[in-house]
Enzyme design. Structure first.
Site, short mmCIF file in Angstrom:
data_model
loop_
_atom_site.label_atom_id
_atom_site.label_comp_id
_atom_site.label_asym_id
_atom_site.label_seq_id
_atom_site.Cartn_x
_atom_site.Cartn_y
_atom_site.Cartn_z
N GLU A 1 0.89 -1.16 0.00
CA GLU A 1 0.00 0.00 0.00
C GLU A 1 0.92 1.20 0.00
O GLU A 1 1.54 1.53 1.02
CB GLU A 1 -0.91 -0.07 1.24
CG GLU A 1 -2.19 0.70 1.07
CD GLU A 1 -2.04 2.09 1.60
OE1 GLU A 1 -1.68 2.98 0.78
OE2 GLU A 1 -2.26 2.29 2.79
N CYS B 1 -2.36 8.73 3.16
CA CYS B 1 -2.11 8.41 1.74
C CYS B 1 -3.39 8.54 0.91
O CYS B 1 -3.32 8.56 -0.31
CB CYS B 1 -1.48 7.05 1.59
SG CYS B 1 -2.24 5.83 2.64
#
Ligand code: ADP
Length: 479
Positions: free
Chosen positions: A249, A283
């Protein structure tokens, strides 16, 4: 290996180290929060050995047994949420209310995984031959590892640990060196929940040393990483050595599109939550606001009205909305993005300065809005990781989609419209793994979180997360 007793001493500052340590500082004050072991490669190896032994027994437990441990683990996190949240704010800086939210979110991954542990279903497949039967078994992949970031020191661990434990895997966690205390605090709770020693271990130290010891060990079958795309690419190369499975990720650069048929109240509220949470250090934070030209002034004005109300301060101070950035490097990067945009013709609507409120460190950024941002500016392409909202005007839907998709990243995208046909059309065309349609906070344990393009590989959350930690084996049975 860090034991639960040692973990308790480390997180309460009563640990008496007899080897090298790493210090953890409060980013808002530079005060020492604690020290953790700086493990050598040999010590990391010992933790891996313990993990190998523990996994052999853990894989033999039933799904129901694993479910009960995970459920209890989640409950303990909730019981101790105040202590865990304070520790998190001290080492990471986010406002206490957000830290509490993170602890609850982190617990939800353990609870969700507790359910999944009981639903690891196999399959039977109709065979082409009369005397053949085909059975599909799902089995734990084995020893797994996680390398986690500092922006969500607790939730990025349980999002990986929950499904790993549910699947019957053991997991070695290497937390970020800036925020290892929240990880270590989990060790104590895991033992209280009944998790056998060695099934979950935490290794701390210099990232390269710890990372290399994990990545070069042939018994580690899977690595789940959350962090920068640069480190992710390096881990892909290292994983090639043993063909280690990877879950990645990585970075993001989320577009946040506001069409002229949007509910503006909803869009402005979501923009504040999505952009300024954790001082913009997530993020899936919006990194480009694309607003239809006919409403761009109105949207900017209303967003500025909300942003000017945000209070910057120590995360433990009452009423704080925005805490410090994690370190000086982060402040430099955010400042650079603002300056570059202004040098290329953007306008400063509000903010733009580095602050040190109440004599705290100079790591606080005033929440900032830039208008007139164009694709040639760094902020339009690079992840900012700070409380800056850059606004770009567009004319048509097709232009908005092509601007939105013009990125190497593909993690999260947001858009706002009240037109149902447009909603589905746009959702289908955005090249992103997570779409917030009239929603600025889409993350939840039930859904498969993850990105396309250079934002990563694999999914976390939902039933999808389980597949990352399971091997598929089929048995062809002649009768
Ligand atoms: P950021 O730049 O936001 O700090 P990183 O990708 O550097 O993000 O950090 C995410 C995680 O990756 C942290 O746990 C960090 O310690 C780890 N990390 C950084 N460099 C390495 C490395 N060479 N090997 C293994 N882990 C690393």
């Amino acid at each position: 290996m860090i034991t639960a007793t040692q973990a308790a001493a480390i997180t309460t500052g009563t640990w008496d180290p007899n080897g090298p340590t790493l210090a953890v500082y409060d980013p808002a004050t530079d005060e020492l929060v604690g020290v953790v072991p700086q493990m050598s490669a040999t010590e990391v190896l010992q933790s891996i050995e313990a993990s190998i032994v523990a996994q052999q027994q853990w894989r033999e437990t039933t799904g129901l047994e694993r479910s009960k441990v995970l459920q209890r683990f989640g409950e303990l996190m909730r019981d101790q949420e105040d202590r865990l949240a304070k520790l998190l704010t001290h080492e990471q800086g986010k406002p206490l209310s957000e830290a509490l939210g993170e602890i609850r979110y982190a617990a939800s991954f353990l609870e969700w995984s507790a359910g999944e542990a009981r639903r690891i279903y196999g399959e039977t497949i109709p065979a082409p031959r009369a005397n053949q039967r085909i059975l599909v078994l799902k089995q734990p992949i084995g020893v797994t590892a996680a390398i986690t970031p500092w922006n969500f020191p607790s939730a990025m661990i349980t999002r990986k640990l929950g499904p790993a434990l549910a699947a019957g895997c053991s997991m070695i966690v290497k937390p970020a060196e800036l925020t290892p205390l929240s990880a270590i605090a989990l060790l104590e709770l895991a033992e209280m929940a009944g998790l056998p020693s060695g099934v979950f271990t935490v290794v701390t130290g210099v990232p390269e040393t710890v990372g290399n010891a994990i990545m070069t060990h042939p018994a580690v079958r899977m690595m789940s990483f959350t962090g920068s795309t640069a480190v992710g690419k390096m881990l892909i190369e290292k994983a090639a050595h043993h063909v280690m499975r990877l879950g990645l990720e990585l970075g993001g650069h989320a577009p946040f599109i506001v069409f002229d048929d949007a509910d503006l109240d909803q869009a402005v509220k979501a923009a504040v939550a999505c952009k300024f949470r954790n001082a913009g250090q997530t993020c899936i934070c919006a990194n480009r606001f694309l607003v239809q030209r006919s409403i761009v002034e109105q949207f900017t004005e209303r967003l500025a009205g909300e942003v000017d109300r945000l209070r910057v301060g120590h995360g433990l101070a009452e009423g704080t909305h925005i805490g410090p950035l994690i370190n000086d490097r982060a402040v430099e990067k955010v400042t650079l993005h603002i300056e570059d945009a202004l040098n290329h013709g953007a306008e400063l609507v509000t903010g733009g300065t580095v602050l040190s409120p109440d004599n705290l460190t100079s790591r606080f950024m005033a929440p900032t809005i830039l208008s007139g941002v164009t694709p040639n500016m760094r902020i339009f392409r690079e992840e900012t990781f700070g409380p800056v909202a850059p606004i770009t005007a567009f004319d048509h839907e097709t232009e908005a989609i092509s601007l939105a998709n013009a990125s190497d990243y593909g993690l999260a995208a947001y858009f706002f419209t009240q037109n149902a046909s447009r909603l589905m059309r746009v959702a289908e065309q955005l090249e992103y793994g997570i779409i917030g349609a009239n929603d600025g906070a889409p993350s939840t344990a039930e859904a498969p979180f993850g990105g396309m393009k250079q934002s990563g590989l694999g999914r976390e959350g939902g039933h999808h997360a389980m597949d990352e930690y399971l091997e598929v084996k089929y048995v062809s049975w002649r009768i």
